[in-house]
Design a protein around this motif. Sequence first.
Motif, short mmCIF file in Angstrom:
data_model
loop_
_atom_site.label_atom_id
_atom_site.label_comp_id
_atom_site.label_asym_id
_atom_site.label_seq_id
_atom_site.Cartn_x
_atom_site.Cartn_y
_atom_site.Cartn_z
N ASN A 28 47.37 43.23 23.44
CA ASN A 28 46.36 42.19 23.54
C ASN A 28 46.58 41.08 22.35
O ASN A 28 46.44 41.10 21.27
CB ASN A 28 45.06 42.19 23.50
N GLU A 55 47.27 32.28 28.17
CA GLU A 55 46.31 33.29 29.08
C GLU A 55 45.79 32.52 30.42
O GLU A 55 45.72 32.78 31.27
CB GLU A 55 44.79 33.40 28.22
N SER A 69 46.48 36.55 31.83
CA SER A 69 46.61 37.75 30.89
C SER A 69 46.90 37.56 29.49
O SER A 69 47.39 36.58 29.36
CB SER A 69 47.68 38.66 31.59
N ASP A 101 48.00 40.24 27.70
CA ASP A 101 49.08 41.35 27.62
C ASP A 101 50.18 40.67 26.97
O ASP A 101 50.89 40.00 27.76
CB ASP A 101 49.29 42.26 28.60
N ASP A 133 53.26 40.93 29.44
CA ASP A 133 53.30 39.96 30.63
C ASP A 133 53.98 38.36 30.24
O ASP A 133 53.73 37.59 30.88
CB ASP A 133 51.98 39.77 31.13
#
Length: 256
Positions: free
Chosen positions: A127, A180, A185, A187, A190
């Motif tokens: 994250n 984001e 996302s 992550d 990604d």
Amino acid sequence: MCLIGSTALTAAVIVLWNSPLASISLIDVVHSNVLTYPVLLIPLAFLFIAAFTKSAQVPFQGWLLGAMVAPTPVSALLHSSTMVNAGVYLLIRLAPSYQGTSLSTFLAVYGAMVFLVTSLLAISQNNAKKVLAYSTIANLGLMVLLAGINTPLSIACAALLLVFHAISKALLFLSAGTIEHYIWSRDIEDMEGLSSKLPVLAGIMIAGIFSMIAAPFGVIIAKWGALESASGINTWSALVLVMLVIGSSATTVFLG
């Protein structure tokens, strides 16, 4: 967790008022002679606890990670230049009062431990905001370490890092929030190919990263100052230096 710090702060005020100092003025505390009145170490220890909770130092870091549910501009302010810096600011202001005491040595070792542990934790996260959150705690731990070393050089580096961290980390948090919203996302896996999809934002993030790890900016100078002055903390010097070197290596990994 913040209530623990508030209770410790209240206890410090009560003990200071009933101590030989008989004052709750920050200026009086800074200029107090702790070596003459060792009882003043007790309220200083309570103030340390208050600072640790406010600056999310281990084991009080949980509230800072939970605060990431806030909107990105709010979390950027919270993680960089407002709440979390308040505790470290207090430690830096109080530095003359505990210089040469066991509390100063404790701060140096404790700050080095927090810096090492949270730098390693940052590497293990996927994250993006958690990576930034743990790196925030790590840099705050570095400031605690510098306050504990308590030399003119280390205090100057701590003050410099306080300012640079606020600017750089706010920029990185805002950038992470923008990404984001674009890819929906957090992550980091990604986020591949962002330099071609969002070239301007990628350039801004690179500037933020370099302001954290490259000369002549604050973090690199703070690490140099810590290494330069850590040799003066007696028998704990070797331990502090080892933790500082390993933690610094980890920061290069997660910021890279």
